[in-house]
Write a protein that holds these residues in place. Structure first.
Motif, PDB file in Angstrom:
ATOM      1  N   ASP A 502       0.830  -1.208   0.000  1.00 46.55           N
ATOM      2  CA  ASP A 502       0.000   0.000   0.000  1.00 46.55           C
ATOM      3  C   ASP A 502       0.867   1.262   0.000  1.00 46.55           C
ATOM      4  OD1 ASP A 502      -2.338  -1.472  -0.024  1.00 46.55           O
ATOM      5  OD2 ASP A 502      -2.475  -1.548   2.163  1.00 46.55           O
ATOM      6  N   LYS A 503       1.920   1.232   0.807  1.00 43.64           N
ATOM      7  CA  LYS A 503       2.831   2.384   0.835  1.00 43.64           C
ATOM      8  C   LYS A 503       3.839   2.359  -0.309  1.00 43.64           C
ATOM      9  CE  LYS A 503       2.852   3.217   5.851  1.00 43.64           C
ATOM     10  NZ  LYS A 503       3.721   3.284   7.069  1.00 43.64           N
ATOM     11  N   ASP A 658     -13.601  -6.966   1.937  1.00 45.05           N
ATOM     12  CA  ASP A 658     -13.966  -6.508   3.273  1.00 45.05           C
ATOM     13  C   ASP A 658     -13.300  -5.171   3.580  1.00 45.05           C
ATOM     14  OD1 ASP A 658     -15.338  -6.738   5.654  1.00 45.05           O
ATOM     15  OD2 ASP A 658     -13.720  -7.818   6.660  1.00 45.05           O
ATOM     16  N   VAL A 659     -11.999  -5.070   3.240  1.00 43.39           N
ATOM     17  CA  VAL A 659     -11.278  -3.802   3.448  1.00 43.39           C
ATOM     18  C   VAL A 659     -11.891  -2.701   2.591  1.00 43.39           C
ATOM     19  CG1 VAL A 659      -9.055  -2.646   3.120  1.00 43.39           C
ATOM     20  CG2 VAL A 659      -9.136  -4.938   4.135  1.00 43.39           C
ATOM     21  N   GLU A 660     -12.224  -3.049   1.333  1.00 42.34           N
ATOM     22  CA  GLU A 660     -12.805  -2.056   0.432  1.00 42.34           C
ATOM     23  C   GLU A 660     -14.139  -1.539   0.971  1.00 42.34           C
ATOM     24  OE1 GLU A 660     -14.090  -1.622  -4.282  1.00 42.34           O
ATOM     25  OE2 GLU A 660     -13.089  -3.447  -3.556  1.00 42.34           O
ATOM     26  N   ALA A 662     -15.053  -1.416   4.123  1.00 40.48           N
ATOM     27  CA  ALA A 662     -14.759  -0.551   5.273  1.00 40.48           C
ATOM     28  C   ALA A 662     -14.349   0.838   4.811  1.00 40.48           C
ATOM     29  CB  ALA A 662     -13.663  -1.186   6.125  1.00 40.48           C
ATOM     30  N   HIS A 663     -13.537   0.941   3.762  1.00 43.17           N
ATOM     31  CA  HIS A 663     -13.128   2.243   3.230  1.00 43.17           C
ATOM     32  C   HIS A 663     -14.334   2.995   2.668  1.00 43.17           C
ATOM     33  CE1 HIS A 663      -8.649   0.931   2.628  1.00 43.17           C
ATOM     34  NE2 HIS A 663      -8.937   1.256   3.885  1.00 43.17           N
ATOM     35  N   MET A 664     -15.228   2.270   1.966  1.00 49.42           N
ATOM     36  CA  MET A 664     -16.416   2.907   1.402  1.00 49.42           C
ATOM     37  C   MET A 664     -17.291   3.479   2.514  1.00 49.42           C
ATOM     38  SD  MET A 664     -17.376   0.109  -1.552  1.00 49.42           S
ATOM     39  CE  MET A 664     -18.824   0.985  -2.154  1.00 49.42           C
ATOM     40  N   GLU A 665     -17.456   2.705   3.591  1.00 52.15           N
ATOM     41  CA  GLU A 665     -18.270   3.193   4.714  1.00 52.15           C
ATOM     42  C   GLU A 665     -17.622   4.390   5.378  1.00 52.15           C
ATOM     43  OE1 GLU A 665     -20.418  -1.000   6.065  1.00 52.15           O
ATOM     44  OE2 GLU A 665     -18.502  -0.402   6.983  1.00 52.15           O
ATOM     45  N   GLU A 666     -16.310   4.337   5.512  1.00 54.89           N
ATOM     46  CA  GLU A 666     -15.588   5.442   6.148  1.00 54.89           C
ATOM     47  C   GLU A 666     -15.695   6.721   5.325  1.00 54.89           C
ATOM     48  OE1 GLU A 666     -10.961   6.496   7.395  1.00 54.89           O
ATOM     49  OE2 GLU A 666     -11.553   4.415   7.065  1.00 54.89           O
ATOM     50  N   GLN A 667     -15.712   6.574   4.007  1.00 55.24           N
ATOM     51  CA  GLN A 667     -15.750   7.737   3.124  1.00 55.24           C
ATOM     52  C   GLN A 667     -17.162   8.154   2.755  1.00 55.24           C
ATOM     53  OE1 GLN A 667     -13.310   6.459  -0.128  1.00 55.24           O
ATOM     54  NE2 GLN A 667     -11.433   6.332   1.125  1.00 55.24           N
ATOM     55  N   LYS A 677     -21.594  -4.089  -3.055  1.00 58.19           N
ATOM     56  CA  LYS A 677     -20.261  -4.652  -2.783  1.00 58.19           C
ATOM     57  C   LYS A 677     -20.349  -5.737  -1.710  1.00 58.19           C
ATOM     58  CE  LYS A 677     -17.089  -3.043  -4.448  1.00 58.19           C
ATOM     59  NZ  LYS A 677     -16.319  -3.346  -5.705  1.00 58.19           N
TER      60      LYS A 677
END
Length: 904
Positions: A502-503, A658-660, A662-667, A677
Motif C-alpha cells: 500500500d505504501k 472486506d477492506v474495500e 470498510a473504506h467505502m463506509e468510512e468515506q 459490494k
C-alpha cells in the motif's frame, strides 16, 4: 590388520625407491579424492612426496563417537608415522634433521577450499635449528616456523587469523617494507616469538590441558601432540559451516566424511629456484586446450590462493630462470595426467630447489561452456567416446547457457538473499503490482515485480516484468513454478524484505535501506542474490557445442522429453529447445487478464442464459489459444488439461473486499453501492473452501459444471479441425485432471468423445483425439489398472501427488517446517524439488498396473520433477515414457535423460 578394518594406507616410495602405495584412484570412498589420486599418481610414477592416508570411515567413527578415537587407531597412525620416517630417513621433531609434514583433508567428492589444512607440522623450538642447519637458509627456516604457528593457531585452535596478519603488518611497517618476502630472517624470528605470545594469550589452557604450563597455554612443542590435534582439526572441518553449506548445495552425503593425508613437506619457499602453483590441464573458463594456472616463486601454497601476492601465468614457468626444467617436466605431467584420467585435471604442485613434486590432482571444476567444449574436443582426440562426453556435462550447468547472467567482472554488494527459484538475472525498477508492471512495459520501462507472494492474478505482471522477487514461498511456490515455466529470473523467500504494497515501499531488515517504487534493483535467480542498483548483464552464448552434445544425448536417451507450455510463444520456444511435444498445457492460465471478467460472470450468476453466453465467449477465445498452440507444435502431441483449479481462484479476495467495504463506509459512499459490494463479498464467500486443494476442482469441476469441459473440448476439436483443413497435422490430446475413481474418467471421457464427434461431423474432418488423465492422487495410482481401461495416456502430476501422498501443503511446508526437516536430516531432499521415493513408488505402480491393463497406454511425468536431473534418474528406472518440464529446462532434461540411460 584385515582389509575390512584397515584405516590407514601408505602412498609413495620406500627408502630404496620402490613404490609401496596401498591405494588407487578407485578407492575414493575410503581414501577421499585427494588420497586416492595421490596414490594413483604414485602408481603411475609421478613424483609424489611420500605419506599416508587416514580413511574417511575413521573420520565418521571419530565424529559419531563424540570426537573419541576408535580403539587402536592412534597406535596404527603411530606405526605409519614411523614407517614414513623410515622411508624418508628423517624423524618428525628431530633437532638435527627434522621431517616436516602437511596434514590435509580430502573428501570422496571434490569440495575445493571447504575444509582445512596444516602445513610445516613438526617444527618446534629445537627442530627449527635442525631445519636451518640442513638448508643453510635461516630465513626459510624462520618463515616456515612462523607459517606453522600461524596456521596451526587458526585451523587447529580456532584463533582469529587477523591477530597474526596484524602482527606481520606491524613488523613490515617497522621495517618500511611492502611484501612478506622483504622481511629478514631476524624479522621472522621475532615474529615467531610474537606469534607464540599471541597463542598463549588467546588459547584457554583449561580447554587444552596438554598445552598448559603454569596456568598458561604454550604452543605445543611435542610433534606427536601437534599431529594428533591437527588430524582432529581436519576431521572436525568436515562439519564446519562452509563445508556443510557446500554439501547441501551440491547434494553431497553428510555421512561420507573426509580422509586425512599426512604427507612429507616439500618447500616452494626455499629461494628463487623454488615455487608453488595451481594449474589446469585446459582452460576451465572456456575449455580451450591450453595450460592454465598460476604460480609464485619462493612461496607456499596458501600464498597462491590467498591473493596476497601477484601470481604469474603458468605458461611463463618454463621460461623462469632456475625453474626451466621443472616447468617443462610439469607440462609433460599435464599430458600424462590427461591421458591417464581422460579428463581435464586440476593440479597442485611445488618445485623445491628445481625439483618438481605433485601434491594433488583431481578432475577440474569448469564452466558450462568449458564442459561442453572439453567434452567434444576430447571425443575428437580419442580420449573419450560420445557416451562419456555426454556424462561429462552436468545438466544443471546448462542453465548458465540459457539465461542472462550478471557480468562476472561487475562489482556489487548483495543487499539480501533469497532462494534461487528460477535461473537468470534481471535488472529493473521496483513495482508492487501486476498493473504497474504491465503499464511500465507498455511505456518501455523494465521492472522487477516485488510481492509477498504471487497469485494467478499476477500472471500478466509476471510476464511483463524482467524478474520476480518475493519475500515468501519456496522453490515450488506459485512464483517459482510460473517463473521457471516462462524462463523468467525469480528469487523467492527473501525474508529480509518487509513489503508494504500500500505504501509502495520495502524495508530491508538488517540494513538502513528502504526501497520505493521506481528504485532500480538487480536479482540473480541462479544464486538468490538481490542487489541495490543496476548490475551489468551478459547474454548467454549459445554455441554449436551445446547442439552437438544434445544431439549425442538424443541418440542415447530412452525417455522422451516434452514441455509444459500454456501459450504459442512458449510452445515455439520449447520446440526450438528440442521438445518432442507439449506434456502439459494448463488452460487455467488462459482465463486470466481481460477474460477473468467473463469467468467471474459465469461463476457469480445462476442465470443459465448468462452462463451460456459466458461459455460461448470463452469458447471462441479458447479456440484461438489452441490454434496458436497446435500450429507451433504441428505434428507433435499437445496435451491440454481441462480446467483444474477451484473456481474461487478466479474471484476477488474476500479479505480485500472486506477492506474495500470498510473504506467505502468510512468515506460515506452511497448505501446502494455498499450493499452491492457486500452482496458480492457474500457471493465470493460462498465459494470459499476450507481446503481448496481437495475441494471443488479438477474433474469434480467438470462434473458439477459440465458446460465448462464441453466448451473446452469443442474449442480443442474446433482448432484441430481448422488446422487440418489448412493441411497441417495437429495432434491434440485431452487430459482429465484429478481423477480418483474410474467412474469419473468413464463419464467425462464419454462426454468428450461425444463433443469431438459432433465437431468432426460439423467440420467434415476425421478427428482422432486421445483422452487420458492426470494421476495426482494416491488412489488413482493404486487402481491404475481400472482407470487405464478408459485412458489413452497417464500423465503423473507429481506436484499434487507429492502433496497428497505426504500430506504436505507445498506453499506452507517450504515456509514453515521443511527447512527444519532438511537441517536436521529428517529429509535428504526437498520432496517438491526432487521426487520422494514414496511418490516415485506410486508412479512406478501406476505405470506397471496401467500398462498391464492397457499395453498401448503412454505414461509421462508433467510435474516440476520432470526437469530435475536427480528425479529423471529415478523416472528412467520405473516406467514413464517421457518427462515434461518448462521450456528452458528441456535441454537439461534431454541431457539428464541420456545420463539416466547410461546409468542403467
Amino acid at each position: 590388520m584385515t582389509e575390512e578394518v584397515k584405516r590407514v594406507f601408505a602412498f609413495g616410495k620406500d627408502a630404496n625407491g620402490n613404490n609401496v602405495t596401498e591405494g588407487n584412484t578407485n578407492m575414493k570412498p575410503v581414501l577421499g579424492g585427494k588420497g586416492a589420486n595421490l596414490a594413483e599418481m604414485a602408481n603411475i610414477g609421478l613424483p609424489v612426496p611420500p605419506g599416508f592416508t587416514i580413511s574417511c570411515q575413521t573420520c565418521m567413527e571419530y565424529a559419531n563417537a563424540g570426537n573419541v578415537w576408535p580403539e587402536g587407531v592412534l597406535d596404527t597412525i603411530h606405526q605409519y608415522r614411523e614407517d614414513l620416517e623410515q622411508r624418508v630417513g628423517k624423524k618428525i621433531g628431530d633437532p638435527k634433521d627434522p621431517l616436516l609434514v602437511s596434514v590435509r583433508s580430502g573428501a570422496p567428492m571434490s569440495m575445493p577450499g571447504m575444509m582445512d589444512t596444516v602445513l610445516n607440522l613438526g617444527l618446534n623450538d629445537e627442530s627449527i635449528n635442525g631445519l636451518i642447519a640442513q638448508t643453510q637458509n635461516p630465513r626459510f627456516g624462520w618463515d616456515s616456523y612462523r607459517r606453522f604457528i600461524q596456521m596451526f593457531s587458526n585451523v587447529v585452535m580456532g584463533l582469529d587469523g587477523d591477530l597474526f596478519e596484524n602482527a606481520i603488518n606491524v613488523k613490515k611497517a617497522q621495517r618500511g617494507v611492502k611484501d612478506d618476502t622483504d622481511l629478514t630472517a631476524q624479522d621472522l624470528q621475532e615474529l615467531v616469538e610474537e606469534f607464540k605470545r599471541i597463542f598463549s594469550e588467546n588459547v584457554d589452557p583449561d580447554q587444552y590441558p596438554d598445552l598448559a604450563r603454569e596456568g598458561v597455554a604454550v604452543f605445543p612443542q611435542d610433534p606427536m601432540i601437534q599431529l594428533k590435534l591437527a588430524i582432529e582439526a581436519v576431521f572436525g572441518s568436515w562439519d564446519n559451516p562452509r563445508a556443510v553449506l557446500y554439501r547441501k548445495k551440491n547434494k553431497i552425503d553428510d555421512n561420507m566424511g573426509t580422509a586425512v593425508n599426512v604427507q612429507t613437506m616439500v618447500f616452494g619457499n626455499m629461494g628463487d629456484t623454488s615455487a608453488t602453483g595451481v594449474a589446469f590441464t585446459r582452460n576451465p573458463a572456456n575449455g580451450d586446450k591450453e595450460f592454465y594456472g598460476d604460480y609464485l616463486v619462493n612461496a607456499q601454497g596458501e600464498d597462491v590462493v590467498s591473493g596476497i601476492r601477484n601470481t604469474s601465468p603458468i605458461a611463463e614457468l618454463k621460461h623462469t630462470p632456475g625453474l626451466e626444467e621443472a616447468g617443462k617436466e610439469l607440462e609433460e605431467v599435464f599430458v600424462i595426467l590427461e591421458n591417464h584420467f581422460h579428463d581435464m585435471m586440476d593440479i597442485e604442485f611445488t618445485i623445491m630447489q628445481g625439483k618438481l613434486y605433485m601434491l594433488q590432482t583431481r578432475v577440474g571444476k569448469r564452466t558450462a561452456q568449458a564442459a561442453l567444449h572439453i567434452a567434444i574436443d576430447m571425443e575428437k582426440e580419442g580420449l573419450i567416446d560420445k557416451k562419456t562426453a555426454v556424462q561429462r556435462v552436468e545438466p544443471e550447468q546448462l542453465d548458465q547457457l540459457l539465461h542472462p547472467q550478471f557480468d562476472k567482472n561487475a562489482t556489487y554488494d548483495v543487499l539480501c538473499k533469497g532462494l534461487n527459484a528460477s535461473p537468470g538475472a534481471a535488472v529493473g525498477e521496483v513495482v508492487f503490482s501486476s498493473e504497474a508492471a504491465v503499464k511500465a512495459a507498455e511505456e518501455g520501462r523494465k521492472t522487477v515485480l516485488v510481492r509477498w507472494e504471487t497469485t494467478p492474478d499476477d500472471l500478466a505482471g509476471m510476464i511483463a516484468a524482467e524478474g520476480i522477487l518475493t519475500s515468501h514461498g519456496g522453490k515450488t511456490s506459485h512464483a517459482a513454478v510460473i517463473a521457471r515455466g516462462m524462463g523468467a529470473p525469480c528469487v523467492c523467500g527473501a525474508d529480509a524484505l518487509h513489503i508494504d504494497a500500500d505504501k509502495k515501499e520495502v524495508i530491508v531488515a538488517g540494513t538502513d535501506v528502504v526501497l520505493h517504487e521506481g528504485d532500480m534493483i538487480s536479482l540473480d535467480g541462479s544464486t538468490g542474490d538481490v542487489v541495490l542498483g543496476a548490475v551489468d548483464l551478459v547474454l548467454p552464448e549459445l554455441t554449436g557445442d551445446l547442439d552437438t552434445i544434445l544431439s549425442w544425448a538424443d541418440d542415447i536417451r530412452e525417455l522422451g522429453v516434452r514441455a509444459n507450455a500454456d501459450n504459442p510463444e512458449d510452445a515455439q520456444l520449447a520446440r526450438d529447445f528440442g521438445a518432442e511435444g507439449i506434456g502439459l498445457c494448463r488452460t487455467e492460465h488462459m482465463f486470466l487478464g481481460d477474460r477473468k471478467q467473463i469467468i467471474q460472470k459465469f461463476i457469480l450468476n445462476d442465470d443459465e442464459e448468462i452462463r451460456a453466453d459466458c461459455v460461448a465467449q470463452l469458447g471462441e477465445l479458447q479456440k484461438g489459444d489452441f490454434l496458436g498452440m497446435f500450429k507451433a507444435m504441428d505434428g507433435l502431441p499437445v496435451i491440454v488439461r481441462l480446467l483444474d483449479p477451484p473456481l474461487h481462484e478466479f474471484l476477488e479476495s474476500p479479505r480485500a473486499l472486506d477492506v474495500e467495504i470498510a473504506h467505502m463506509e468510512e468515506q460515506g459512499a452511497p448505501a446502494e453501492e455498499i450493499a452491492a459490494k457486500r452482496h458480492l463479498m457474500e457471493q465470493v464467500d460462498s465459494w470459499s473452501e476450507a481446503n481448496p486443494m481437495l475441494g471443488l476442482r479438477g474433474c469434480r469441476l467438470s462434473i458439477v459444471f459440465p458446460q465448462l469441459p464441453k466448451m473446452q473440448v469443442r474449442a480443442i476439436a474446433g482448432a484441430a479441425a481448422e488446422l487440418k483443413k489448412q493441411g497441417l497435422n495437429p495432434q491434440p490430446e485431452i487430459m482429465i485432471p484429478l481423477v480418483a475413481f474410474e467412474s469419473e474418467i468413464e463419464t467425462l471421457r464419454a462426454t468428450a468423445e461425444e463433443v469431438v464427434a459432433e465437431v468432426a461431423k460439423e467440420e467434415g474432418v476425421e478427428l482422432n483425439i486421445k483422452i487420458g488423465t492426470m494421476i495426482e492422487l494416491p488412489r488413482a495410482a493404486v487402481i491404475a489398472d481400472k482407470i487405464a481401461a478408459h485412458a489413452d495416456f497417464f500423465s503423473f502430476g507429481t506436484n499434487d501427488l507429492t502433496q497428497t501422498t505426504l500430506g504436505f501443503s507445498r506453499d506452507d511446508a517450504e515456509a514453515k517446517f521443511l527447512p527444519a526437516y532438511l537441517e536436521q536430516h529428517l529429509l535428504k531432499r526437498n520432496p517438491f524439488a526432487t521426487v520422494d521415493d514414496g511418490v516415485a513408488e506410486l508412479v512406478k505402480m501406476g505405470c506397471e498396473k496401467g500398462k498391464a491393463a492397457n499395453p498401448a497406454l503412454v505414461c509421462g511425468v508433467c510435474g516440476e520433477h520432470g526437469g530435475d536431473p536427480e528425479s529423471i534418474m529415478k523416472f528412467a528406472k520405473i516406467g514413464p515414457d517421457y518427462v515434461s518440464c518448462s521450456p528452458y529446462r528441456v535441454p537439461l532434461a534431454r541431457l539428464a535423460a541420456a545420463q539416466a540411460a547410461l546409468a542403467k
